[in-house]
Design a protein around this motif. Structure first.
Motif, PDB file in Angstrom:
ATOM      1  N   ALA A 152      -3.204  -1.100   9.807  1.00 33.48           N
ATOM      2  CA  ALA A 152      -1.826  -0.997   9.319  1.00 33.48           C
ATOM      3  C   ALA A 152      -1.561  -2.013   8.209  1.00 33.48           C
ATOM      4  N   LEU A 153      -2.115  -3.206   8.359  1.00 30.27           N
ATOM      5  CA  LEU A 153      -1.959  -4.245   7.340  1.00 30.27           C
ATOM      6  C   LEU A 153      -2.641  -3.826   6.046  1.00 30.27           C
ATOM      7  N   LEU A 154      -3.856  -3.282   6.142  1.00 34.06           N
ATOM      8  CA  LEU A 154      -4.568  -2.810   4.951  1.00 34.06           C
ATOM      9  C   LEU A 154      -3.820  -1.661   4.282  1.00 34.06           C
ATOM     10  N   GLN A 155      -3.281  -0.754   5.066  1.00 35.96           N
ATOM     11  CA  GLN A 155      -2.525   0.361   4.505  1.00 35.96           C
ATOM     12  C   GLN A 155      -1.300  -0.148   3.755  1.00 35.96           C
ATOM     13  N   THR A 156      -0.631  -1.146   4.318  1.00 37.80           N
ATOM     14  CA  THR A 156       0.542  -1.723   3.655  1.00 37.80           C
ATOM     15  C   THR A 156       0.149  -2.391   2.348  1.00 37.80           C
ATOM     16  N   ILE A 157      -0.957  -3.142   2.362  1.00 34.24           N
ATOM     17  CA  ILE A 157      -1.400  -3.837   1.144  1.00 34.24           C
ATOM     18  C   ILE A 157      -1.755  -2.835   0.054  1.00 34.24           C
ATOM     19  N   PHE A 158      -2.501  -1.791   0.395  1.00 34.26           N
ATOM     20  CA  PHE A 158      -2.888  -0.798  -0.608  1.00 34.26           C
ATOM     21  C   PHE A 158      -1.693   0.007  -1.105  1.00 34.26           C
ATOM     22  N   THR A 159      -0.702   0.255  -0.251  1.00 32.91           N
ATOM     23  CA  THR A 159       0.502   0.957  -0.675  1.00 32.91           C
ATOM     24  C   THR A 159       1.290   0.114  -1.668  1.00 32.91           C
ATOM     25  N   ILE A 160       1.398  -1.180  -1.379  1.00 32.09           N
ATOM     26  CA  ILE A 160       2.119  -2.078  -2.295  1.00 32.09           C
ATOM     27  C   ILE A 160       1.370  -2.200  -3.618  1.00 32.09           C
ATOM     28  N   LYS A 161       0.030  -2.315  -3.558  1.00 31.58           N
ATOM     29  CA  LYS A 161      -0.764  -2.407  -4.777  1.00 31.58           C
ATOM     30  C   LYS A 161      -0.635  -1.156  -5.635  1.00 31.58           C
ATOM     31  N   SER A 162      -0.664  -0.002  -5.003  1.00 35.78           N
ATOM     32  CA  SER A 162      -0.582   1.246  -5.765  1.00 35.78           C
ATOM     33  C   SER A 162       0.822   1.433  -6.379  1.00 35.78           C
ATOM     34  N   SER A 163       1.847   0.973  -5.700  1.00 35.88           N
ATOM     35  CA  SER A 163       3.199   1.099  -6.263  1.00 35.88           C
ATOM     36  C   SER A 163       3.442   0.088  -7.384  1.00 35.88           C
ATOM     37  N   LEU A 164       2.782  -1.053  -7.353  1.00 35.74           N
ATOM     38  CA  LEU A 164       2.921  -2.050  -8.413  1.00 35.74           C
ATOM     39  C   LEU A 164       2.149  -1.640  -9.679  1.00 35.74           C
ATOM     40  N   SER A 165       1.049  -0.926  -9.490  1.00 34.26           N
ATOM     41  CA  SER A 165       0.223  -0.555 -10.631  1.00 34.26           C
ATOM     42  C   SER A 165       0.795   0.637 -11.398  1.00 34.26           C
ATOM     43  N   LYS A 166       1.764   1.330 -10.865  1.00 29.55           N
ATOM     44  CA  LYS A 166       2.361   2.490 -11.557  1.00 29.55           C
ATOM     45  C   LYS A 166       3.325   2.071 -12.588  1.00 29.55           C
TER      46      LYS A 166
END
Length: 166
Positions: A152-166
Motif C-alpha cells: 500500500a505504501l509503494l502504491q501511494t508513492i508511485f501514485t504521487i510520483k505519477s501525478s507529479l510528473s504529469k
C-alpha cells in the motif's frame, strides 16, 4: 550436577539476547525420591557440602506443576520413567520438604537468571510473545499485514510520483 548459565549476546539485536541454564539430565525412576532423600540425609548429618541438597532444591524451584515437567522433558533435562508428569512433579516437590538448606550451591547461577529475567527487554519480549504470538497463525497474520502495508505504501508513492510528473 553442575548447572551453568550461558548468555547469548547478539550484537545487532541486543534486546533479543538469551540466557540459558544448562544442567545434566535427571532420570526420574521409581527409586529417585528414595535415593535423593538418603543422600540429603547423609549431607545433613555428616556436615559435607550440600551438593545434592542444592540440586534437589534447585529442581524444586524449577518445578511446580506437571507443565513444568513437560517443558523439562521436551528440553531433555528430565527423562520421566514413572508415568504421569503430575506424579513426577509431586515427587520432586516432596524431596525437599522439611529440609534446611543454609547455602544454595547454585546461588550465583540463580542470581544471574533472576537478573536477566527481571531486566526490561526480556520481560517485554515474553509479554509480547504471550499476548500476540501464542499461535503460528498470529505470526503469519503479522507478516501478511506487513507485506500489505508495504504494498500500500509503494502504491501511494508511485501514485504521487505519477501525478507529479504529469
Amino acid at each position: 550436577m553442575a548447572m551453568k548459565v550461558e548468555k547469548n549476546h547478539s550484537r545487532i539485536f541486543w534486546f533479543l539476547r538469551k540466557c540459558t541454564l544448562t544442567m545434566p539430565t535427571l532420570y526420574i525412576e521409581v527409586f529417585t525420591e528414595l535415593v535423593f532423600r538418603n543422600l540429603i540425609a547423609y549431607e545433613q548429618s555428616y556436615r559435607v557440602d550440600p551438593y545434592v541438597t542444592s540440586y534437589a532444591r534447585a529442581m524444586n524451584m524449577l518445578i511446580d506443576t506437571d507443565e513444568d515437567i513437560a517443558k523439562l522433558v521436551r528440553s531433555k533435562v528430565i527423562v520421566n520413567h514413572i508415568g504421569s508428569y503430575e506424579e513426577a512433579a509431586n515427587m520432586i516437590n516432596r524431596i525437599c520438604k522439611e529440609v534446611v538448606l543454609k547455602h544454595l550451591y547454585y546461588a550465583k547461577e540463580w542470581e544471574q537468571l533472576d537478573k536477566h529475567f527481571k531486566d526490561y527487554w526480556p520481560k517485554k519480549i515474553v509479554k509480547l510473545k504471550r499476548t500476540y504470538f501464542h499461535s503460528p497463525w498470529s505470526i503469519i497474520a503479522l507478516f501478511a499485514g506487513i507485506v500489505l502495508f508495504i504494498l500500500a505504501l509503494l502504491q501511494t508513492i508511485f501514485t504521487i510520483k505519477s501525478s507529479l510528473s504529469k
